[in-house]
Design an enzyme around this catalytic site. Structure first.
Site, PDB file in Angstrom:
ATOM      1  N   CYS A 396     -24.562  19.356  17.149  1.00 16.54           N
ATOM      2  CA  CYS A 396     -25.647  20.433  17.144  1.00 16.54           C
ATOM      3  C   CYS A 396     -26.934  19.612  16.942  1.00 16.54           C
ATOM      4  O   CYS A 396     -27.375  19.147  18.068  1.00 16.54           O
ATOM      5  CB  CYS A 396     -25.593  21.435  16.142  1.00 16.54           C
ATOM      6  SG  CYS A 396     -26.220  23.054  16.820  1.00 16.54           S
ATOM      7  N   HIS A 522     -20.046  22.932  17.429  1.00 16.37           N
ATOM      8  CA  HIS A 522     -19.574  22.552  16.196  1.00 16.37           C
ATOM      9  C   HIS A 522     -18.121  22.361  16.028  1.00 16.37           C
ATOM     10  O   HIS A 522     -17.353  23.369  15.817  1.00 16.37           O
ATOM     11  CB  HIS A 522     -19.892  23.875  14.978  1.00 16.37           C
ATOM     12  CG  HIS A 522     -21.410  23.722  14.742  1.00 16.37           C
ATOM     13  ND1 HIS A 522     -21.920  23.065  13.753  1.00 16.37           N
ATOM     14  CD2 HIS A 522     -22.338  24.397  15.328  1.00 16.37           C
ATOM     15  CE1 HIS A 522     -23.270  23.405  13.947  1.00 16.37           C
ATOM     16  NE2 HIS A 522     -23.460  24.105  14.913  1.00 16.37           N
ATOM     17  N   GLU A 524     -16.304  20.822  14.249  1.00 17.54           N
ATOM     18  CA  GLU A 524     -15.875  20.745  12.459  1.00 17.54           C
ATOM     19  C   GLU A 524     -15.087  21.941  12.430  1.00 17.54           C
ATOM     20  O   GLU A 524     -14.496  22.503  11.349  1.00 17.54           O
ATOM     21  CB  GLU A 524     -16.657  20.357  11.548  1.00 17.54           C
ATOM     22  CG  GLU A 524     -18.117  21.419  11.324  1.00 17.54           C
ATOM     23  CD  GLU A 524     -18.902  21.479  12.243  1.00 17.54           C
ATOM     24  OE1 GLU A 524     -19.002  20.981  13.576  1.00 17.54           O
ATOM     25  OE2 GLU A 524     -20.016  21.911  12.122  1.00 17.54           O
TER      26      GLU A 524
HETATM   27  N1  GLN Z   1     -31.653  23.823  14.845  1.00 14.52           N
HETATM   28  C1  GLN Z   1     -30.974  23.742  16.079  1.00 14.52           C
HETATM   29  C2  GLN Z   1     -30.891  24.848  17.133  1.00 14.52           C
HETATM   30  O1  GLN Z   1     -31.046  26.166  16.688  1.00 14.52           O
HETATM   31  C3  GLN Z   1     -29.764  23.184  15.684  1.00 14.52           C
HETATM   32  C4  GLN Z   1     -28.983  24.399  15.138  1.00 14.52           C
HETATM   33  C5  GLN Z   1     -27.649  23.472  14.243  1.00 14.52           C
HETATM   34  O2  GLN Z   1     -27.602  22.319  13.908  1.00 14.52           O
HETATM   35  N2  GLN Z   1     -26.679  24.263  13.937  1.00 14.52           N
HETATM   36  O3  GLN Z   1     -30.693  24.767  17.989  1.00 14.52           O
END
Ligand code: GLN
Length: 551
Positions: A396, A522, A524
């Site tokens: 992310c 994600h 994970e």
């Molecule tokens: N802050 C980033 C976004 O909103 C990444 C979010 C995250 O790592 N969950 O896109």
């Protein structure tokens, strides 16, 4: 069931049995793990079980909470932002949870207040009892409908005696009273401290916490005792006598070397048999735990070790990266290595000290996150991994940092950034998603939950997943800016996975590198003991190779 006049329970055609797990003496005793372990044992015996968590705080969900407060925010398939205990439930049971599996006081009040505004209470005074407690009961029963599960386990957050958990405990009392005895069971998890000076285990705090629970009218059927020393028969008898349970319902929960051992400890202590007896469950088989035991065996007997740098800004609090750490455990076992996670605070990484800070690591994971703090350190860490051919995995925000690093240092777009950190960036290579621009409210408004991703055949991602179509979970507001895609491809950063409907870039990688991959999603959140996330497994395999190169 035995109905009482106008009970909220009359609305339900449920067949399930209900187990409630409360906690006493102190927080952090591991109610979630005990609940998950019991569910695992029931599942291993062919009994379908699900687990839900009721949290006493007023936030509608944990989505707006800083990870320092309650650790990681776990995201379900259907896009609910939930307590991290749901992650344990999924990792243990290998079945997905949903929005319905996590309820907070805030959500209960929101529902009741919305009903009040809609005039549904017909002029009545709306009160904690019965309106709030009825809504709690309704939610507690919900998952037991339609024969989906044999058993619904409900974990009550907080500790008995807390002011804010009272309505939940009152709801449990009413359910315990309304349902036939063979349909409800209450498990109370408590602590038996060992006083070194006196060389004695002390039962008094447990007696007090059970008394407090009993004063509210809830009678525990089983007392699970967290303890650092074995409980002898005398202690068990004492706890049984003063807590009003049978002696065989006093269960020892000794400290375990890994949470994944707890189901086997509970099996030894016969927690599953006690539950099945109390709930009059007669159809079950011998527990089938072959896969689980195979995993544990590998976990406990690693053949080597890999050192992985976890680059994040919440590293002081391990719960902030719970699912990532658990995914490493699953992937380590698959590779028969111990994954030694080296926490590196991204705020402390500078161009001057990066060599020294990241020296000796076999792979780098740049963590998810929000906001400006520690961003430049993450970008420097990505550069280090790219230039030194160190296995790199960005999740992310970690993927977004890999994109920014490449834009600045390889394409030459000085001042490239994400508009999250710099709204006036000269080269906004990470941009806010179009649909997010209209959103003003913070809670529950990100791109959340499971979305499909199409994978190019000629890619590392395809080698990892072995398929061209995957679904993974998301939690973000920003995305790769496709206006720059051609420039990235030209210089060697490949987009190997996209959302088929929107074209949103889900995966970037560098073919000219042993292992360099960033994902917008994600992975994970979907790694379980029985189905470890393939991308973690491959990342650890790459780190293992890297470690072998050094040796
Ligand atoms: N802050 C980033 C976004 O909103 C990444 C979010 C995250 O790592 N969950 O896109």
């Amino acid at each position: 069931m035995i109905g009482i006049a106008f009970s909220i329970l009359d609305e339900f055609n449920f067949m399930a049995k209900y187990i409630f797990v409360t906690g006493g003496v102190t927080s952090s005793l591991g109610k979630g793990i005990i609940a998950a372990s019991l569910a695992k044992l029931l599942q291993a015996r062919g009994i379908t079980a699900t687990i839900q968590k009721f949290d006493p705080y007023i936030n509608v969900d944990p989505g707006t909470l800083n990870p320092y407060e309650h650790g990681e925010c776990y995201v379900t398939e259907d896009g609910a932002e939930t307590d991290l205990d749901l992650g344990h439930y999924e990792r243990f049971l290998n079945t997905p949870t949903s929005q319905a599996n996590n309820v907070t006081t805030g959500r209960i009040y929101q529902t009741v207040i919305n009903k009040e505004r809609a005039g549904e209470f017909l002029g009545k005074t709306v009160q904690v009892v019965p309106h709030i407690t009825d809504e709690i009961k309704r939610r507690m029963m919900l998952l037991g409908q339609d024969n989906k599960y044999d058993v619904v386990i409900t974990e009550i957050g907080g500790t008995v005696g807390d002011i804010e958990s009272l309505p939940f405990v009152e709801a449990v009392r009413q359910i315990q009273w309304e349902l036939p005895s063979e349909d409800v069971m209450v498990v109370h998890l408590t602590l038996i401290p060992y006083l070194k000076a006196a060389k004695e285990l002390k039962t008094k705090p447990t007696q007090h916490s059970v008394r407090m629970l009993s004063e509210t009218g809830v009678h525990p059927d089983v007392i699970v005792c967290r303890t650092e020393e074995p409980l002898n028969d005398e202690i068990k008898r004492k706890i049984a006598l003063f807590c009003n349970v049978k002696q065989d319902a006093v269960i020892e929960a000794a400290d375990a070397s890994t949470i994944y051992e707890v189901p086997l400890l509970m099996l030894q202590e016969k927690l599953d048999l006690i539950a099945m007896k109390k709930l009059n469950i007669q159809t079950y088989k011998e527990p089938e735990l072959t896969k689980w035991k195979g995993f544990l065996d590998k976990l406990k007997h690693p053949k080597g070790v890999v050192n992985i740098g976890l680059i994040g800004k919440y590293i002081e609090l391990q719960d902030a990266y719970k699912s990532i750490l658990e995914s490493f455990i699953h992937a380590g076992a698959m590779n028969e290595v111990k994954v030694n996670v080296v926490n590196v605070h991204s705020e402390n990484i500078t161009a001057e000290n990066v060599n020294e800070k990241l020296d000796g690591l076999d792979g780098l994971l740049v963590a998810p996150g929000f906001g400006n703090r520690g961003i430049e350190g993450k970008i420097i860490a990505v550069q280090y991994a790219r230039e030194n051919k160190l296995p790199f995995f960005g999740i992310c925000l970690g993927m977004q940092m890999a994109v920014i690093e490449f834009a600045r240092n390889v394409i030459g777009l000085k001042g490239a950034h994400s508009v999250e950190m710099d709204p006036n960036a000269a080269y906004p290579v990470i941009n806010m998603m179009e649909e997010q621009k209209r959103i003003k409210m913070m809670g529950g408004t990100m791109r959340l939950g499971s979305y499909p991703c199409e994978i190019n055949k000629d890619s590392l991602a395809y080698q990892i997943y072995g398929t061209t179509h995957i679904n993974e979970r998301h939690r973000h507001r920003y995305e790769f800016n496709n206006e720059y895609l051609a420039q990235f491809q030209e210089k060697g950063m490949v987009n190997s996975g996209v959302n088929p409907e929107t074209g949103l870039v889900e995966i970037v990688e560098l073919p000219d590198h042993p292992f360099f991959i960033g994902v917008q999603y994600h992975p994970e959140l979907k790694s379980t003991v029985e189905a470890p996330a393939p991308i973690f497994v491959h990342f650890i395999a790459a780190a293992k190779k890297q470690a072998a190169l050094k040796a």
